[in-house]
Design an enzyme around this catalytic site. Sequence first.
Site, PDB file in Angstrom:
ATOM      1  N   PHE A 242       0.857  -1.199   0.000  1.00 58.28           N
ATOM      2  CA  PHE A 242       0.000   0.000   0.000  1.00 58.28           C
ATOM      3  C   PHE A 242       0.886   1.240   0.000  1.00 58.28           C
ATOM      4  O   PHE A 242       0.766   2.111  -0.852  1.00 58.28           O
ATOM      5  CB  PHE A 242      -0.957  -0.031   1.200  1.00 58.28           C
ATOM      6  CG  PHE A 242      -1.742   1.245   1.377  1.00 58.28           C
ATOM      7  CD1 PHE A 242      -2.449   1.793   0.321  1.00 58.28           C
ATOM      8  CD2 PHE A 242      -1.770   1.904   2.597  1.00 58.28           C
ATOM      9  CE1 PHE A 242      -3.161   2.983   0.473  1.00 58.28           C
ATOM     10  CE2 PHE A 242      -2.478   3.084   2.760  1.00 58.28           C
ATOM     11  CZ  PHE A 242      -3.169   3.624   1.697  1.00 58.28           C
TER      12      PHE A 242
ATOM     13  N   TYR B 238      -5.308   6.982  13.589  1.00 62.66           N
ATOM     14  CA  TYR B 238      -3.899   6.597  13.757  1.00 62.66           C
ATOM     15  C   TYR B 238      -3.534   6.573  15.241  1.00 62.66           C
ATOM     16  O   TYR B 238      -3.105   5.549  15.769  1.00 62.66           O
ATOM     17  CB  TYR B 238      -3.030   7.599  13.002  1.00 62.66           C
ATOM     18  CG  TYR B 238      -1.579   7.215  12.930  1.00 62.66           C
ATOM     19  CD1 TYR B 238      -1.146   6.208  12.070  1.00 62.66           C
ATOM     20  CD2 TYR B 238      -0.635   7.872  13.699  1.00 62.66           C
ATOM     21  CE1 TYR B 238       0.202   5.865  11.998  1.00 62.66           C
ATOM     22  CE2 TYR B 238       0.709   7.534  13.626  1.00 62.66           C
ATOM     23  CZ  TYR B 238       1.125   6.524  12.771  1.00 62.66           C
ATOM     24  OH  TYR B 238       2.446   6.191  12.696  1.00 62.66           O
TER      25      TYR B 238
ATOM     26  N   HIS C   7       8.745   7.799   1.011  1.00 65.02           N
ATOM     27  CA  HIS C   7       7.830   7.870  -0.115  1.00 65.02           C
ATOM     28  C   HIS C   7       7.833   9.298  -0.667  1.00 65.02           C
ATOM     29  O   HIS C   7       7.693  10.251   0.092  1.00 65.02           O
ATOM     30  CB  HIS C   7       6.446   7.499   0.393  1.00 65.02           C
ATOM     31  CG  HIS C   7       5.596   6.882  -0.644  1.00 65.02           C
ATOM     32  ND1 HIS C   7       5.080   7.629  -1.676  1.00 65.02           N
ATOM     33  CD2 HIS C   7       5.185   5.624  -0.815  1.00 65.02           C
ATOM     34  CE1 HIS C   7       4.358   6.819  -2.434  1.00 65.02           C
ATOM     35  NE2 HIS C   7       4.414   5.596  -1.949  1.00 65.02           N
TER      36      HIS C   7
END
Length: 343
Positions: free
Chosen positions: A61, A164, A200
């Site tokens: 993901f 989260y 990322h």
Amino acid sequence: QLEERIQALEASKTQYPEVTFLSYKDRKRILVTGGAGFVGSHLVDRLMLQGHEVIVADNFFTGRKRNIEHWIGHENFELINHDIVNPLFIEVDQIYHLASPASPPHYMWNPVKTIKFFILGLARRVRARFLFASTSEVYGDPEVHPQKETYFGNVNSFGPRACYDESKRVAEAMCYAYAKQERISIRIARIFNTYGPRMHMNDGRVVSNFILQSLQNESITVRNTPYIYGTGKQTRSFAYVSDLIDGLISLMNSNYSSPVNIGNPDEYTIEQFALIIKDLVGANSSLAFKEAVTDDPQQRRPDITLAKTLLNWQPRVKLIEGLNKTIAYFRNELLVKHHSERN
Ligand code: UDP
């Protein structure tokens, strides 16, 4: 020059980095969930080089095959395309549970799934030692500064970050419950902001955003300038990824089962941070400000006394040194991206 670099990359694919030889009794089977991600892949490199058998479970993901492809085919390495929301039945000695989207845009994209991201049942079945990658977000928007492990935090349970923060908190509670009830050996790392190569590109976090915006301003468009959310007076303390990996491995191999902060206490305001990055990149862009984001913690700095005492660990990489390596990585990523777009 770029062609040469690409050729070198191709050539290196067939050669594995040299791993230490470990005798059977010293060699462990280690599962790294999220092992294709930013932190996970650096941990995998370290464990492989130490000579352990490493199994990576990743659903890609936010992780990328590229981060670990240099190990594919190695006899000590196994890659499983697996979503850890589902059970996984394998026998291992240790589990590093890092699988979890960690940047706000990623974890807010599917908040329900974010909450489901833990696999403690696996540790119970195989009786492996389980290290859980918790977070400084358990302290929420802290009213105590710097944050010690004994601080209970100030978290909004009903907001965009709650998926989260609260799921990491409940996972810590699960670790505690499994340790008590099932006698599982657990380790809890409260990880503070971390940066480095293999982050990322589009994860929306401050380090990647500011570096990319500064780099792109150099060559592409004048619209890309670091955007500060809110006043820029909020603070963060950034650790370089290799320091984090040292801390995680020391914690796993210690005998301490309560939470331990792993981070770098070197604290900056976000505005200072933007200026540092801009200067290092050599960009001449100005800073721009946007609206503040909801529930953005206003200050964050780890108290690492416990890690220093228990693990004899402390960060070693200075911000400028770490940022220069990260900027070099992003520069190269942009080159490769433009090259592949042209062809
Ligand atoms: N931030 C910012 N501009 C950006 C991205 C982030 O000003 O382009 C701010 C953000 O509001 C926060 C800090 O930088 O105060 C760190 O954000 P990040 O998402 O990297 O990490 P986290 O909030 O999870 O610590």
